[in-house]
Every structure is written in C-alpha cells, then in structure tokens.
Design a protein around this motif. Structure first.
Motif, PDB file in Angstrom:
ATOM      1  N   LYS A  11       0.781  -1.252   0.093  1.00 21.16           N
ATOM      2  CA  LYS A  11      -0.085  -0.089  -0.101  1.00 21.16           C
ATOM      3  C   LYS A  11       0.977   1.382   0.248  1.00 21.16           C
ATOM      4  O   LYS A  11       0.474   2.102  -0.756  1.00 21.16           O
ATOM      5  CB  LYS A  11      -0.901  -0.019   1.032  1.00 21.16           C
ATOM      6  N   PRO A  12       1.930   1.359   0.635  1.00 20.58           N
ATOM      7  CA  PRO A  12       2.632   2.671   0.901  1.00 20.58           C
ATOM      8  C   PRO A  12       3.219   2.918  -0.497  1.00 20.58           C
ATOM      9  O   PRO A  12       3.498   3.766  -1.280  1.00 20.58           O
ATOM     10  CB  PRO A  12       3.867   2.315   1.843  1.00 20.58           C
ATOM     11  N   GLN A  17       3.376   5.520  -5.968  1.00 21.67           N
ATOM     12  CA  GLN A  17       3.050   5.575  -7.137  1.00 21.67           C
ATOM     13  C   GLN A  17       2.116   6.892  -7.799  1.00 21.67           C
ATOM     14  O   GLN A  17       2.027   7.592  -8.586  1.00 21.67           O
ATOM     15  CB  GLN A  17       2.688   4.289  -7.743  1.00 21.67           C
ATOM     16  N   LEU A  18       0.720   6.791  -6.838  1.00 24.18           N
ATOM     17  CA  LEU A  18      -0.172   7.649  -7.038  1.00 24.18           C
ATOM     18  C   LEU A  18       0.305   9.147  -6.690  1.00 24.18           C
ATOM     19  O   LEU A  18      -0.044  10.008  -7.536  1.00 24.18           O
ATOM     20  CB  LEU A  18      -1.373   7.325  -5.975  1.00 24.18           C
ATOM     21  N   ALA A  19       1.098   9.201  -5.995  1.00 22.09           N
ATOM     22  CA  ALA A  19       1.737  10.706  -5.512  1.00 22.09           C
ATOM     23  C   ALA A  19       2.501  11.083  -6.784  1.00 22.09           C
ATOM     24  O   ALA A  19       2.458  12.291  -7.240  1.00 22.09           O
ATOM     25  CB  ALA A  19       2.643  10.638  -4.401  1.00 22.09           C
ATOM     26  N   GLY A  20       3.350  10.269  -7.413  1.00 20.37           N
ATOM     27  CA  GLY A  20       4.124  10.538  -8.683  1.00 20.37           C
ATOM     28  C   GLY A  20       3.079  11.076  -9.849  1.00 20.37           C
ATOM     29  O   GLY A  20       3.143  12.005 -10.541  1.00 20.37           O
ATOM     30  N   ALA A  46      -8.122   5.404  -9.086  1.00 19.33           N
ATOM     31  CA  ALA A  46      -7.068   4.973  -8.484  1.00 19.33           C
ATOM     32  C   ALA A  46      -7.351   3.932  -7.529  1.00 19.33           C
ATOM     33  O   ALA A  46      -6.848   2.748  -7.327  1.00 19.33           O
ATOM     34  CB  ALA A  46      -6.001   5.666  -8.575  1.00 19.33           C
ATOM     35  N   LEU A  47      -8.166   4.370  -6.496  1.00 20.56           N
ATOM     36  CA  LEU A  47      -8.623   3.617  -5.274  1.00 20.56           C
ATOM     37  C   LEU A  47      -9.740   3.199  -5.221  1.00 20.56           C
ATOM     38  O   LEU A  47     -10.866   3.592  -5.795  1.00 20.56           O
ATOM     39  CB  LEU A  47      -8.383   4.643  -4.320  1.00 20.56           C
ATOM     40  N   GLU A 143      -1.958   3.647   6.913  1.00 21.03           N
ATOM     41  CA  GLU A 143      -1.195   3.953   5.543  1.00 21.03           C
ATOM     42  C   GLU A 143      -1.994   4.566   4.701  1.00 21.03           C
ATOM     43  O   GLU A 143      -1.654   5.444   3.809  1.00 21.03           O
ATOM     44  CB  GLU A 143      -0.909   2.500   4.927  1.00 21.03           C
ATOM     45  N   ASP A 144      -3.344   4.480   4.479  1.00 25.19           N
ATOM     46  CA  ASP A 144      -4.146   5.347   3.661  1.00 25.19           C
ATOM     47  C   ASP A 144      -4.182   6.912   4.176  1.00 25.19           C
ATOM     48  O   ASP A 144      -3.987   7.596   3.211  1.00 25.19           O
ATOM     49  CB  ASP A 144      -5.693   4.823   3.681  1.00 25.19           C
TER      50      ASP A 144
END
Ligand code: SME
Length: 160
Positions: A11-12, A17-20, A46-47, A143-144
């Motif tokens: 998950k992290p 990847q989503l942050a990128g 994405a989620l 983590e979310d």
C-alpha cells in the motif's frame, strides 16, 4: 489524454506511485479548482471502495463544496459541524471507521460508512479540506491516511 497506470506493490508503494501521478497531473497549473477537479478524478479511479472524493474550500467563514466525484453534497459546512468541520477546526486529519457512530456526522450519501478528511493548510492558512467517503466500514487505515495526506500536500504545493 491521461492514461491511468495500475498501482502495484504494498500500500505505501501504491501511494508513492499515485503521488507521482498526482505531481505529473498538477504540474504547471496553479488553479485551485482545476487541480482539485483533476485530483478527485485521479483518486476516484485509482483507489477502490470510494463513493465520494472531493474538496471543500474555506471562504473565511465556513466550508463551501468544491470539485468532487460522487453524489451531490451539502454545499456549506460551518466549522463547528460534521467531520469536515472538525478537520478544519482542529487542523488535523479525521479518520472515522463508522460514521454512524459519530453523532455530528453530516450524511450526504447514505451509502457512506467510513470517512477520512484531511485539512488543507498552506502554512498557517486554512485552504479547505480533502474529504473521502467509503461504503466499507473502516476503509481507511494509517497507511491510507499517510498516503492521502501526502496527496493533499501535493495539491497545496501545486497552488504556490
Ligand atoms: N460527511 C461530511 C460531510 C461531507 S460529505 O461526506 C460529502 C461531514 O460530516 O462533515
């Protein structure tokens, strides 16, 4: 055209990847509505297990709904009301496993069961909140929270 990239790994790692993807999506644009709209769309697609993803902006008095994905929502939220108001007032993320157990919760979509609200702060200045709802109880873990706080930070940084 934006091609969504599947997320993989832990998950992290997925949030990294989503942050990128978010950084690339918001790069070169400072408009708060445009960037909020695109970030909502990115996160929604994405989620999994989300029924509302959106922004409320602080107008100096209360929160006013901004771009979102999901059912129509209440337009104005005073800072002394709801989970969103609590996030804005306390300037800390609110992670609620069961919104039905929160007397002060404002129900916009009856399907919502858990909620995460991240305050948007530019230094001391309150911009608004980033709000995510899920039909699944306890959808959001630590983590979310960390991953979505990072996305909120990318959004705030994009406005500077
Ligand atoms: N549930 C929020 C209101 C906003 S909707 O979820 C879109 C709250 O209690 O503040």
């Amino acid at each position: 055209m934006f091609a969504s990239q599947p997320l993989n790994g832990s998950k992290p790692e997925q949030y990294a990847q989503l942050a990128g993807q978010a950084r690339a999506l918001l790069a070169g644009e400072r408009d708060r509505v445009a960037n909020a709209a695109n970030l909502c769309a990115l996160v929604t697609h994405a989620l999994p297990d989300l029924n509302w993803v959106g922004f409320y902006f602080y107008d100096g008095r209360e929160l006013v709904v901004g771009p979102f994905q999901g059912l129509p929502a209440c337009v104005r939220i005073p800072l002394d009301r709801g989970v969103c108001g609590a996030a804005a007032r306390t300037r800390s993320t609110q992670r609620v496993d069961d919104v039905h157990a929160v007397a002060d919760h404002i129900a916009c979509d009856a399907a919502s069961h858990s909620e995460l609200v991240v305050p948007l702060l530019d230094g001391e200045r309150l911009i608004g909140v980033f709000d995510l709802d899920s039909p699944r109880p306890a959808r959001f873990d630590a983590e979310d929270q960390a991953g979505l706080e990072a996305l909120a930070g990318i959004y705030v940084a994009s406005l500077r």
